[in-house]
Design a protein around this motif. Sequence first.
Motif, PDB file in Angstrom:
ATOM      1  N   THR A   1       0.837  -1.201   0.000  1.00  0.00           N
ATOM      2  CA  THR A   1       0.000   0.000   0.000  1.00  0.00           C
ATOM      3  C   THR A   1       0.872   1.251   0.000  1.00  0.00           C
ATOM      4  OG1 THR A   1      -0.241  -0.135   2.422  1.00  0.00           O
ATOM      5  CG2 THR A   1      -1.988  -1.147   1.096  1.00  0.00           C
ATOM      6  N   VAL A   2       1.116   1.831   1.158  1.00  0.00           N
ATOM      7  CA  VAL A   2       1.765   3.142   1.247  1.00  0.00           C
ATOM      8  C   VAL A   2       3.291   3.103   1.200  1.00  0.00           C
ATOM      9  CG1 VAL A   2      -0.163   4.203   2.451  1.00  0.00           C
ATOM     10  CG2 VAL A   2       1.682   3.129   3.778  1.00  0.00           C
TER      11      VAL A   2
ATOM     12  N   ARG B   1       5.385   2.838   3.521  1.00  0.00           N
ATOM     13  CA  ARG B   1       5.924   3.600   4.664  1.00  0.00           C
ATOM     14  C   ARG B   1       5.655   2.743   5.891  1.00  0.00           C
ATOM     15  NH1 ARG B   1       7.471   8.531   4.638  1.00  0.00           N
ATOM     16  NH2 ARG B   1       6.458   9.166   6.566  1.00  0.00           N
TER      17      ARG B   1
ATOM     18  N   GLU C   1       0.394   7.406   7.497  1.00  0.00           N
ATOM     19  CA  GLU C   1      -0.144   6.959   6.210  1.00  0.00           C
ATOM     20  C   GLU C   1      -0.528   5.484   6.229  1.00  0.00           C
ATOM     21  OE1 GLU C   1       2.839  10.279   5.455  1.00  0.00           O
ATOM     22  OE2 GLU C   1       2.774   8.480   6.699  1.00  0.00           O
TER      23      GLU C   1
ATOM     24  N   SER D   1      -4.337   4.417   5.391  1.00  0.00           N
ATOM     25  CA  SER D   1      -4.655   3.556   4.250  1.00  0.00           C
ATOM     26  C   SER D   1      -5.668   2.484   4.628  1.00  0.00           C
ATOM     27  CB  SER D   1      -3.389   2.931   3.653  1.00  0.00           C
ATOM     28  OG  SER D   1      -2.830   1.957   4.520  1.00  0.00           O
TER      29      SER D   1
END
Length: 196
Positions: free
Chosen positions: A111-112, A114, A120, A124
Amino acid sequence: MRLWFAGLITYSEALTLAGVYVPFTDIGGAVLRMLAATRDITISDADAAELTERFATMPPHPEVPAALRRLRDHGFRLFTLTDNTLEISGRQLERAGVIDVFERRFSVDETVRRHKPAPEAYHSVAAACPEAVAEDHPGPAAGDVVDADVCHPRDDLGRRGRRLVIAVTSAPAAVSVTPPARRRPLCGGQGLGGPR
């Protein structure tokens, strides 16, 4: 093991702060090699692969499967969010016999990109499941999102302000770090076998 894991978390967070994404397994292998080098030990690619394999097949604490099923059976919707890959976390959950308990599984790797506790990562999950994010209320109710993270204070920091209900936030070895503005968990205890 604790020193290795502490290094893994430290470097994943440092890389995230620097805006650089490196997969968790790669960080884990690099930290293993770094620690070994300080002790004049050579780590081969096979050693690093064995670490990943062992991490993927760790057994759960004995009370975990029943506790997760109890939460689900009481109407809680369960999700996972991992720094690891979905493949590795899937193997962990399969081995634990609980993969079927979770409605959805999320990975920062897909996904992000991070690592937790970057906001984040939690945003998400909330964005992917807006109907399941709990509003502030005085107690748990059927339909609440439950993050059953057992031992990472960094997740408490990352969840802050995400409206994700915390079911379990401590384990015997955990250090409790609660930001002043964070609301109290709706329920919790010492490990997953805590108060009912």
